[in-house]
Motif scaffolding. Structure first.
Motif, PDB file in Angstrom:
ATOM      1  N   TYR A   2       0.875  -1.178   0.000  1.00  0.00           N
ATOM      2  CA  TYR A   2       0.000   0.000   0.000  1.00  0.00           C
ATOM      3  C   TYR A   2       0.906   1.220   0.000  1.00  0.00           C
ATOM      4  O   TYR A   2       1.341   1.669   1.054  1.00  0.00           O
ATOM      5  CB  TYR A   2      -0.922  -0.009   1.220  1.00  0.00           C
ATOM      6  N   MET A   3       1.242   1.702  -1.188  1.00  0.00           N
ATOM      7  CA  MET A   3       2.054   2.903  -1.355  1.00  0.00           C
ATOM      8  C   MET A   3       1.070   4.029  -1.637  1.00  0.00           C
ATOM      9  O   MET A   3       0.417   4.043  -2.684  1.00  0.00           O
ATOM     10  CB  MET A   3       3.032   2.719  -2.509  1.00  0.00           C
ATOM     11  N   LEU A   4       0.933   4.928  -0.668  1.00  0.00           N
ATOM     12  CA  LEU A   4      -0.110   5.945  -0.731  1.00  0.00           C
ATOM     13  C   LEU A   4       0.474   7.349  -0.745  1.00  0.00           C
ATOM     14  O   LEU A   4       1.522   7.606  -0.146  1.00  0.00           O
ATOM     15  CB  LEU A   4      -1.046   5.780   0.466  1.00  0.00           C
ATOM     16  N   ALA A   5      -0.225   8.232  -1.430  1.00  0.00           N
ATOM     17  CA  ALA A   5       0.142   9.642  -1.441  1.00  0.00           C
ATOM     18  C   ALA A   5      -0.254  10.245  -0.101  1.00  0.00           C
ATOM     19  O   ALA A   5      -1.361  10.018   0.393  1.00  0.00           O
ATOM     20  CB  ALA A   5      -0.586  10.366  -2.573  1.00  0.00           C
ATOM     21  N   VAL A   6       0.655  11.005   0.493  1.00  0.00           N
ATOM     22  CA  VAL A   6       0.368  11.747   1.716  1.00  0.00           C
ATOM     23  C   VAL A   6      -0.040  13.148   1.271  1.00  0.00           C
ATOM     24  O   VAL A   6       0.748  13.863   0.641  1.00  0.00           O
ATOM     25  CB  VAL A   6       1.591  11.815   2.654  1.00  0.00           C
ATOM     26  N   THR A   7      -1.268  13.524   1.582  1.00  0.00           N
ATOM     27  CA  THR A   7      -1.785  14.818   1.149  1.00  0.00           C
ATOM     28  C   THR A   7      -2.252  15.638   2.347  1.00  0.00           C
ATOM     29  O   THR A   7      -2.506  15.103   3.422  1.00  0.00           O
ATOM     30  CB  THR A   7      -2.969  14.647   0.179  1.00  0.00           C
ATOM     31  N   ARG A   8      -2.372  16.935   2.098  1.00  0.00           N
ATOM     32  CA  ARG A   8      -2.978  17.816   3.099  1.00  0.00           C
ATOM     33  C   ARG A   8      -4.478  17.838   2.841  1.00  0.00           C
ATOM     34  O   ARG A   8      -4.905  17.969   1.689  1.00  0.00           O
ATOM     35  CB  ARG A   8      -2.408  19.221   2.976  1.00  0.00           C
ATOM     36  N   PRO A   9      -5.284  17.718   3.879  1.00  0.00           N
ATOM     37  CA  PRO A   9      -6.737  17.683   3.664  1.00  0.00           C
ATOM     38  C   PRO A   9      -7.292  18.959   3.036  1.00  0.00           C
ATOM     39  O   PRO A   9      -8.284  18.905   2.318  1.00  0.00           O
ATOM     40  CB  PRO A   9      -7.320  17.489   5.065  1.00  0.00           C
ATOM     41  N   ASP A  51      -6.067  20.911   0.653  1.00  0.00           N
ATOM     42  CA  ASP A  51      -5.890  21.148  -0.778  1.00  0.00           C
ATOM     43  C   ASP A  51      -5.541  19.907  -1.592  1.00  0.00           C
ATOM     44  O   ASP A  51      -5.297  20.010  -2.782  1.00  0.00           O
ATOM     45  CB  ASP A  51      -4.825  22.227  -1.008  1.00  0.00           C
ATOM     46  N   ASP A  52      -5.507  18.738  -0.979  1.00  0.00           N
ATOM     47  CA  ASP A  52      -5.202  17.472  -1.654  1.00  0.00           C
ATOM     48  C   ASP A  52      -3.822  17.487  -2.309  1.00  0.00           C
ATOM     49  O   ASP A  52      -3.528  16.676  -3.167  1.00  0.00           O
ATOM     50  CB  ASP A  52      -6.284  17.126  -2.687  1.00  0.00           C
ATOM     51  N   ARG A  53      -2.965  18.385  -1.888  1.00  0.00           N
ATOM     52  CA  ARG A  53      -1.610  18.472  -2.450  1.00  0.00           C
ATOM     53  C   ARG A  53      -0.736  17.365  -1.877  1.00  0.00           C
ATOM     54  O   ARG A  53      -0.723  17.137  -0.675  1.00  0.00           O
ATOM     55  CB  ARG A  53      -1.004  19.842  -2.109  1.00  0.00           C
ATOM     56  N   VAL A  54      -0.021  16.655  -2.745  1.00  0.00           N
ATOM     57  CA  VAL A  54       0.863  15.575  -2.305  1.00  0.00           C
ATOM     58  C   VAL A  54       2.096  16.185  -1.657  1.00  0.00           C
ATOM     59  O   VAL A  54       2.844  16.931  -2.292  1.00  0.00           O
ATOM     60  CB  VAL A  54       1.266  14.660  -3.477  1.00  0.00           C
ATOM     61  N   VAL A  55       2.283  15.885  -0.378  1.00  0.00           N
ATOM     62  CA  VAL A  55       3.453  16.378   0.364  1.00  0.00           C
ATOM     63  C   VAL A  55       4.392  15.236   0.739  1.00  0.00           C
ATOM     64  O   VAL A  55       5.418  15.462   1.368  1.00  0.00           O
ATOM     65  CB  VAL A  55       3.035  17.154   1.631  1.00  0.00           C
TER      66      VAL A  55
END
Length: 177
Positions: free
Chosen positions: A63-70, A72-76
């Motif tokens: 499970y390789m998941l994008a870490v985003t800010r809630p 703006d959905d920006r991948v950080v």
């Protein structure tokens, strides 16, 4: 799949995340701590396609998941939990260097632990961390991991062999936030 933490949302990667993914996986400040060298655009595109491909498999290997800010959905960043056998899993994560120190790694790791010990019913989760990566060591210690030992010449990255420090957390020790 989407998992929510306090500071982050972990979601499946999309092809439209390529620029954000490259900004992390192509940054030497980040990859100096990783088990791979920095990617160029072609390698990032190839790797991202593989991540997306694996996530669609019935027998999903990780499970390789994008870490985003809630907000703006920006991948950080990205975070990974990889089952390794019927009862164990390996944890990994990386955050964009410009976002370090904001709690995203801790929150993403905590969110993946909840998934690993809950949904995946794992008994043991490990994290292998470069000895100089003090920030990542602090993350796993904050989450209750125990130091187990040093793996000599564990990964070949950035032109040389690097040791890793092995940490683990067992299900009975896990304390969800």
């Amino acid at each position: 799949m989407e998992l929510s933490g306090e500071l982050t949302v972990l979601r499946e990667f999309r092809t439209s995340d390529l620029d954000d993914y490259l900004a992390i996986a192509g940054d030497d400040r980040v990859t100096t701590w990783m088990a791979f060298d920095s990617y160029d655009r072609a390698k990032a595109e190839q790797n991202l396609a593989g991540i997306i491909d694996r996530s669609a498999r019935q027998d999903r290997p990780d499970y390789m998941l994008a870490v985003t800010r809630p907000v703006d959905d920006r991948v950080v960043g990205f975070a990974r939990i990889a089952p390794s056998g019927p009862w164990t899993a390996k944890l990994g994560y990386a955050i964009h260097a410009d976002q370090w120190g904001r709690g995203y790694a801790t929150d993403a790791a905590r969110t993946l632990l909840r998934f690993a010990f809950g949904t995946l019913s794992r008994h043991r989760v490990t994290a292998a961390i470069g000895p100089e990566n003090e920030a990542s060591i602090a993350v796993v210690k904050r989450l209750g991991f125990t130091y187990e030992g040093q793996l000599r010449d564990h990964v070949f990255t950035n032109g040389g062999w690097r040791d890793s420090l092995l940490y683990s957390l067992l299900e009975p020790e896990y304390a969800p936030a």
